[in-house]
Every structure is written in C-alpha cells, then in structure tokens.
Design a protein around this motif. Structure first.
Motif, PDB file in Angstrom:
ATOM      1  N   GLN A 271      23.024 -11.000 -26.872  1.00 52.22           N
ATOM      2  CA  GLN A 271      23.828 -10.482 -25.767  1.00 52.22           C
ATOM      3  C   GLN A 271      23.083  -9.490 -24.903  1.00 52.22           C
ATOM      4  OE1 GLN A 271      27.053 -11.531 -24.886  1.00 52.22           O
ATOM      5  NE2 GLN A 271      26.323 -13.134 -26.259  1.00 52.22           N
ATOM      6  N   GLY A 272      21.991  -8.958 -25.403  1.00 53.18           N
ATOM      7  CA  GLY A 272      21.175  -8.048 -24.614  1.00 53.18           C
ATOM      8  C   GLY A 272      21.434  -6.588 -24.929  1.00 53.18           C
ATOM      9  N   THR A 273      20.400  -5.781 -24.668  1.00 54.17           N
ATOM     10  CA  THR A 273      20.505  -4.336 -24.816  1.00 54.17           C
ATOM     11  C   THR A 273      19.821  -3.687 -23.613  1.00 54.17           C
ATOM     12  OG1 THR A 273      20.112  -2.453 -26.312  1.00 54.17           O
ATOM     13  CG2 THR A 273      18.394  -4.125 -26.231  1.00 54.17           C
ATOM     14  N   GLN A 274      20.477  -2.672 -23.063  1.00 56.77           N
ATOM     15  CA  GLN A 274      19.977  -2.046 -21.839  1.00 56.77           C
ATOM     16  C   GLN A 274      18.885  -1.036 -22.159  1.00 56.77           C
ATOM     17  OE1 GLN A 274      20.967  -2.444 -18.415  1.00 56.77           O
ATOM     18  NE2 GLN A 274      19.162  -1.151 -18.084  1.00 56.77           N
ATOM     19  N   VAL A 275      17.794  -1.131 -21.419  1.00 57.31           N
ATOM     20  CA  VAL A 275      16.721  -0.130 -21.473  1.00 57.31           C
ATOM     21  C   VAL A 275      16.574   0.465 -20.077  1.00 57.31           C
ATOM     22  CG1 VAL A 275      14.240   0.251 -21.771  1.00 57.31           C
ATOM     23  CG2 VAL A 275      15.485  -1.236 -23.364  1.00 57.31           C
TER      24      VAL A 275
ATOM     25  N   LEU B 149      18.275   5.278 -22.839  1.00 55.37           N
ATOM     26  CA  LEU B 149      17.623   5.972 -21.727  1.00 55.37           C
ATOM     27  C   LEU B 149      16.407   6.719 -22.261  1.00 55.37           C
ATOM     28  CD1 LEU B 149      17.584   7.068 -18.802  1.00 55.37           C
ATOM     29  CD2 LEU B 149      19.120   8.889 -19.587  1.00 55.37           C
ATOM     30  N   VAL B 150      15.275   6.534 -21.593  1.00 60.27           N
ATOM     31  CA  VAL B 150      14.038   7.189 -22.022  1.00 60.27           C
ATOM     32  C   VAL B 150      13.267   7.629 -20.785  1.00 60.27           C
ATOM     33  CG1 VAL B 150      12.746   5.018 -22.152  1.00 60.27           C
ATOM     34  CG2 VAL B 150      12.019   6.972 -23.538  1.00 60.27           C
ATOM     35  N   GLN B 151      12.525   8.706 -20.904  1.00 62.59           N
ATOM     36  CA  GLN B 151      11.710   9.185 -19.785  1.00 62.59           C
ATOM     37  C   GLN B 151      10.435   8.345 -19.651  1.00 62.59           C
ATOM     38  OE1 GLN B 151      10.991  13.386 -20.371  1.00 62.59           O
ATOM     39  NE2 GLN B 151      12.994  13.925 -19.509  1.00 62.59           N
TER      40      GLN B 151
ATOM     41  N   ASP C 280      10.007  -1.015 -16.249  1.00 62.87           N
ATOM     42  CA  ASP C 280      10.438  -1.671 -17.483  1.00 62.87           C
ATOM     43  C   ASP C 280      11.961  -1.649 -17.644  1.00 62.87           C
ATOM     44  OD1 ASP C 280       7.621  -0.136 -19.067  1.00 62.87           O
ATOM     45  OD2 ASP C 280       7.785  -2.237 -18.450  1.00 62.87           O
ATOM     46  N   THR C 281      12.639  -0.955 -16.747  1.00 64.78           N
ATOM     47  CA  THR C 281      14.102  -0.902 -16.797  1.00 64.78           C
ATOM     48  C   THR C 281      14.683  -2.302 -16.662  1.00 64.78           C
ATOM     49  OG1 THR C 281      14.225   1.343 -15.924  1.00 64.78           O
ATOM     50  CG2 THR C 281      16.167  -0.068 -15.615  1.00 64.78           C
ATOM     51  N   ALA C 282      15.502  -2.681 -17.637  1.00 60.77           N
ATOM     52  CA  ALA C 282      16.052  -4.040 -17.665  1.00 60.77           C
ATOM     53  C   ALA C 282      17.015  -4.170 -18.837  1.00 60.77           C
ATOM     54  CB  ALA C 282      14.942  -5.068 -17.819  1.00 60.77           C
TER      55      ALA C 282
ATOM     56  N   ARG D 232      13.527 -10.189 -20.537  1.00 58.02           N
ATOM     57  CA  ARG D 232      14.219  -9.088 -19.868  1.00 58.02           C
ATOM     58  C   ARG D 232      14.623  -9.502 -18.456  1.00 58.02           C
ATOM     59  NH1 ARG D 232       9.166  -4.810 -19.002  1.00 58.02           N
ATOM     60  NH2 ARG D 232       8.038  -6.041 -17.413  1.00 58.02           N
ATOM     61  N   GLN D 233      15.665  -8.826 -17.969  1.00 56.51           N
ATOM     62  CA  GLN D 233      16.124  -9.060 -16.607  1.00 56.51           C
ATOM     63  C   GLN D 233      16.403  -7.718 -15.966  1.00 56.51           C
ATOM     64  OE1 GLN D 233      19.354 -11.851 -16.193  1.00 56.51           O
ATOM     65  NE2 GLN D 233      18.943 -12.096 -14.023  1.00 56.51           N
ATOM     66  N   GLY D 234      15.556  -7.360 -15.017  1.00 54.91           N
ATOM     67  CA  GLY D 234      15.735  -6.113 -14.299  1.00 54.91           C
ATOM     68  C   GLY D 234      16.722  -6.274 -13.162  1.00 54.91           C
ATOM     69  N   PRO D 235      17.174  -5.159 -12.588  1.00 52.55           N
ATOM     70  CA  PRO D 235      18.136  -5.227 -11.487  1.00 52.55           C
ATOM     71  C   PRO D 235      17.584  -6.022 -10.306  1.00 52.55           C
ATOM     72  CG  PRO D 235      17.501  -2.941 -11.981  1.00 52.55           C
ATOM     73  CD  PRO D 235      16.801  -3.805 -12.958  1.00 52.55           C
ATOM     74  N   GLY D 236      18.326  -7.039  -9.893  1.00 48.02           N
ATOM     75  CA  GLY D 236      17.922  -7.863  -8.773  1.00 48.02           C
ATOM     76  C   GLY D 236      16.755  -8.789  -9.043  1.00 48.02           C
ATOM     77  N   LYS D 237      16.402  -8.950 -10.313  1.00 50.13           N
ATOM     78  CA  LYS D 237      15.253  -9.782 -10.667  1.00 50.13           C
ATOM     79  C   LYS D 237      15.677 -10.956 -11.537  1.00 50.13           C
ATOM     80  CE  LYS D 237      12.012  -5.890 -10.660  1.00 50.13           C
ATOM     81  NZ  LYS D 237      11.003  -5.143 -11.483  1.00 50.13           N
ATOM     82  N   GLN D 238      14.798 -11.950 -11.604  1.00 50.93           N
ATOM     83  CA  GLN D 238      15.036 -13.058 -12.519  1.00 50.93           C
ATOM     84  C   GLN D 238      14.657 -12.658 -13.942  1.00 50.93           C
ATOM     85  OE1 GLN D 238      12.824 -16.404 -10.901  1.00 50.93           O
ATOM     86  NE2 GLN D 238      14.647 -17.135  -9.834  1.00 50.93           N
TER      87      GLN D 238
END
Length: 115
Positions: free
Chosen positions: A107-111, A11-13, A89-91, A38-44
């Motif tokens: 496996q991915g890392t959450q930003v 989590l970053v500001q 950029d959240t994804a 990257r894959q954001g919420p509700g996005k491809q």
C-alpha cells in the motif's frame, strides 16, 4: 491472502537516514524478486531497487551509493536502507513482489525529506 505491509516511512531532514521494511505474508517469499518503487508528487512511479531470490541487487542511478536493498528470508521481509536523503527522494515508497507472472504491491509508505 497475500499481503505486503510497508513500514518505516516518515519525515526526515536532508542528509538523514531511514530504513523501510516490507513484511510479506501469504507467499513463499524466498522465491520472489522484491522491488522498491516510489512515486513522487506529480511524477510517475519509478523502480528504485531490486533484489532477486539469489540476492542480486540493482539500483536506479539516482540512489546508487546511498540506498541499500536487502532481504531476510527467515522473516519474510525486505528492507531499504536510505542514507544521505535528499528532498528529491520525497515520495510514497511501494514494495513489490514478483515470481513469474504473479505480482503483488504493497500500500505504500510516505517518505518526506524536508528541513
């Protein structure tokens, strides 16, 4: 066994920075083109940045001037330095390796970019 292990998310500001790492094992890393997706919420899922075996880099327009992809072949690791982060950029950020028809995903890392 091939493994791509991402780290560095969190989590970053808005306006902040993060550096993602992807450590590869089980492949001759220096041969591979390495991408960050990257894959954001509700996005491809989208391609964010590429670095070839020779060091050529390319970026999606939305991150140009803010993100930098790099690699350290001695450490079998690819990095994504992310500056001036925005909420969009959240994804989940994924590492991807390609050499010919051989492809592998991490496996991915959450930003998360939020105040």
């Amino acid at each position: 066994q091939v493994q791509l292990v991402e780290s560095g998310g969190g989590l970053v500001q808005p306006g902040g920075s993060l550096r993602l790492s992807c450590a590869a094992s089980g492949i001759r890393f220096s041969r591979y083109t390495m991408n960050w997706h990257r894959q954001g919420p509700g996005k491809q899922r989208e391609l964010v940045a590429t670095i070839t075996s020779s060091g050529f880099t390319n970026y999606v327009d939305s991150v140009k001037g803010r993100f930098t992809i790099s690699r350290d072949n001695a450490k079998n690791t690819v990095y994504l330095q992310m500056n001036s982060l925005k909420p969009e950029d959240t994804a989940v950020y994924y590492c991807y390796a390609r050499w010919g028809i051989e492809t592998y995903w991490g496996q991915g890392t959450q930003v998360t970019v939020s105040s």
